[in-house]
Structure formats: structure tokens, C-alpha cells
Design an enzyme around this catalytic site. Structure first.
Site, PDB file in Angstrom:
ATOM      1  N   ASP A  95       0.420   4.943   2.053  1.00  0.00           N
ATOM      2  CA  ASP A  95      -0.455   5.527   3.005  1.00  0.00           C
ATOM      3  C   ASP A  95      -1.660   6.469   2.651  1.00  0.00           C
ATOM      4  OD1 ASP A  95       1.334   3.970   4.626  1.00  0.00           O
ATOM      5  OD2 ASP A  95       2.594   5.706   4.856  1.00  0.00           O
ATOM      6  N   HIS A 147       1.015  -1.151  -0.040  1.00  0.00           N
ATOM      7  CA  HIS A 147       0.020  -0.050   0.026  1.00  0.00           C
ATOM      8  C   HIS A 147       0.941   1.239  -0.042  1.00  0.00           C
ATOM      9  CE1 HIS A 147       0.949  -0.717   4.191  1.00  0.00           C
ATOM     10  NE2 HIS A 147       0.485   0.628   4.356  1.00  0.00           N
ATOM     11  N   HIS A 177       4.522  -0.210   0.299  1.00  0.00           N
ATOM     12  CA  HIS A 177       5.393  -0.859   1.230  1.00  0.00           C
ATOM     13  C   HIS A 177       4.380  -1.840   1.870  1.00  0.00           C
ATOM     14  CE1 HIS A 177       3.593   2.487   3.394  1.00  0.00           C
ATOM     15  NE2 HIS A 177       3.465   2.015   4.563  1.00  0.00           N
ATOM     16  N   ARG A 205       5.417   7.009  14.379  1.00  0.00           N
ATOM     17  CA  ARG A 205       5.263   7.397  13.019  1.00  0.00           C
ATOM     18  C   ARG A 205       4.806   8.742  13.046  1.00  0.00           C
ATOM     19  NH1 ARG A 205       1.140   4.993   8.387  1.00  0.00           N
ATOM     20  NH2 ARG A 205       0.126   6.838   8.664  1.00  0.00           N
TER      21      ARG A 205
HETATM   22  O1  LIG Z   1       4.864  -1.347  10.757  1.00  0.00           O
HETATM   23  C1  LIG Z   1       5.466  -1.104   9.590  1.00  0.00           C
HETATM   24  O2  LIG Z   1       6.635  -1.566   9.610  1.00  0.00           O
HETATM   25  C2  LIG Z   1       5.011  -0.245   8.573  1.00  0.00           C
HETATM   26  C3  LIG Z   1       3.591   0.296   8.976  1.00  0.00           C
HETATM   27  C4  LIG Z   1       2.968   0.642   7.583  1.00  0.00           C
HETATM   28  O3  LIG Z   1       2.588   0.143   6.776  1.00  0.00           O
HETATM   29  C5  LIG Z   1       2.391   2.243   7.729  1.00  0.00           C
HETATM   30  O4  LIG Z   1       2.594   2.831   8.760  1.00  0.00           O
HETATM   31  O5  LIG Z   1       1.853   2.642   6.730  1.00  0.00           O
END
Ligand SMILES: O=C(O)CCC(=O)C(=O)O
Length: 268
Positions: free
Chosen positions: A101, A99, A244, A259
Site C-alpha cells: 500500500d 502491490h 496483495h 479500511r
Molecule cells: O479490496 C480489497 O480486497 C483490497 C483492497 C486493496 O488492495 C487495498 O486496500 O490496498
């Protein structure tokens, strides 16, 4: 404190670079400009041994632009621009698919930054795939098709992710399947490879089949980097040129990242 010299090495032949010997706290403008360029050139960057807390991450994130507040994500106490990504169990994860984000937003985020706090001894890797390469290596026929497509993104009425039962889904955004990166001017595939995406003008089954065809091409191993997390890592990715996938293979073990997500443009 380390000297602010910058050494960079590619992580693969297709995506990603690691920046070595750099402290992300208190970067001067020249070094920040170097990092920005490296980021745009490589789609994602890795910085080891940073150990950023929420305040450090907030300060670094603000260098990149205005915060994108992820809908329905609760910020950390005292840090309105930072959220926690925790292990919610395999069944509860919403990031274990390819995906980009918050693509369900009309103006999705440009980039995301994760600062590792606690990582399991093994597992919990994150994979990244270069979507410039995905676009550039399409056959002429598929590239011509991709250029005409728009993808609709759906949420449930309560703005949750559509999983299984899509009866309460509403379309919250649609975007071109090929977008031009606003900073590099390069074209990239722009799709979340999710069965709930609907390509405009196609039936549900046609849409699934076409998205699966693009997914198989766009996430092939030659376009990917798989990040094995260590405590203190900082990893950032460009949502406009990379997708990702967060691998959930670590059961109930603790995994915690902070994040920050930075606002982007309307995809064009
Ligand atoms: O937890 C992760 O490694 C990535 C998380 C993720 O896909 C995101 O924050 O969009």
C-alpha cells in the site's frame, strides 16, 4: 460476547493465520500482544464474524499505532481515520495488481486493516503473497542483484495512479527493493509489481523486464493465500512483508469494506 481466548490456525503452508474464537472489541493488552506476534509471524491475519462498524474499526486500528492517511482518499463522515473501499467497476479499480500500500509515499504504511461490510455472493477475493519467502528463495544471482536495486514510484501531477499515459508522471518516492522489517529484522522483497515502477540505473524496458522477473517469482502460488470474504470478516496485512491483489470478478455487484491504515517507517 465471546470469551477472549485465542486459537490460531495456519491458512496455508506459507502465509496467513486465522484467529478463532476472539472478539476484537475490547481486547486486553495480553491478548493484543499475542495478536501482534501472530501478525508479525504470519504476514497477514483473518478474523471471521467480527462485524466491525467504523467506530469499532477505528478503536481496533488505533491499538496498532498512528494512522496513515491515504493521499486523496476521502474519510468516512465522522471517522477521519477510516476510508471506504467500494466497487468502482473493473475499469475504475486501482487495486487489481500485486502491490504494497501507498508505496509512492516516502514513508509508506506499515499495515492495513479491512473490515467487510457488504460482500458479493461470489468473487471479490483478495490474494496475499509472502515477500520474506520471495526474498529467501531467490537464486544467489538474483538476490545479489535485488540487494543493489532501488525502485522509483511515480504518480501523475494530480497524485493519481499512473495508468497508460505516463507523460505527466512525477517521482514521489524511491525505495530499496530489499528491505529489513523494522520489527522482525527479516529481509523481504519490497516492490509493487506494476509496470510503472522504474528501477534506478535501468532503461524503461530493462526495468519492466526485471520487475516482471521478480513478480513471477514473488507471487508464485506456493507463497500465496486467497481470501474468500464473508460478511463480518476482518483481514489485516503487513505491507512490509506481503503484497496483495484485489481480484475484480464481480461486475457491478455491491462490495464495501472499511479500511484503516497504520503509519510505518522509511524502508531501509
Ligand atoms: O479490496 C480489497 O480486497 C483490497 C483492497 C486493496 O488492495 C487495498 O486496500 O490496498
Amino acid at each position: 460476547m465471546r470469551a477472549n481466548t485465542m486459537t490460531m490456525r495456519p491458512l496455508t503452508g506459507s502465509i496467513g493465520a486465522e484467529i478463532l474464537d476472539l472478539d476484537l472489541r475490547g481486547l486486553d493488552d495480553t491478548r493484543f500482544a499475542d495478536i501482534r506476534q501472530a501478525f508479525l509471524d504470519n504476514c497477514m491475519l483473518v478474523f471471521r464474524d467480527q462485524h466491525l462498524n467504523a467506530a469499532d474499526l477505528t478503536e481496533f486500528g488505533h491499538r496498532w499505532g498512528e494512522t496513515f492517511h491515504t493521499p486523496h482518499a476521502t474519510p468516512l463522515d465522522g471517522f477521519p481515520d477510516t476510508i471506504a473501499i467500494r466497487n468502482r467497476g473493473k475499469a475504475g479499480t486501482t487495486t487489481e495488481y500485486w502491490h504494497t500500500d501507498s508505496v509512492f509515499s516516502p514513508r509508506p504504511p506499515a499495515l492495513s486493516i479491512l473490515a467487510a461490510q457488504t460482500v458479493p455472493p461470489a468473487g471479490g477475493d483478495t490474494m496475499f503473497a509472502n515477500q520474506y519467502l520471495a526474498y529467501e528463495t531467490l537464486s544467489p544471482g538474483l538476490r545479489a542483484l535485488a540487494e543493489t536495486l532501488r525502485a522509483g514510484y511515480y504518480r501523475t501531477a494530480s497524485m493519481g495512479r499512473v495508468m497508460g499515459d505516463a507523460s505527466s508522471a512525477v517521482k514521489t518516492a524511491d525505495h530499496p527493493v530489499v528491505r529489513t522489517h523494522p520489527e522482525t529484522g527479516r529481509k523481504a522483497l519490497y516492490l509493487s509489481y506494476d509496470p510503472t515502477v522504474r528501477l534506478e540505473g535501468f532503461s524503461e524496458s530493462e526495468s519492466r523486464a526485471i520487475v516482471a522477473l521478480f513478480a513471477a517469482h514473488a507471487t508464485q502460488p506456493a507463497f500465496c493465500y486467497r481470501h474468500r470474504w464473508q460478511p463480518g470478516d476482518v483481514v489485516m496485512w503487513d505491507n512490509r512483508s506481503a503484497v496483495h491483489f484485489a481480484v475484480h470478478d464481480y461486475g457491478e455487484q455491491e462490495r464495501l469494506h472499511f479500511r484503516m491504515t497504520i503509519a510505518g517507517d522509511v524502508p531501509r
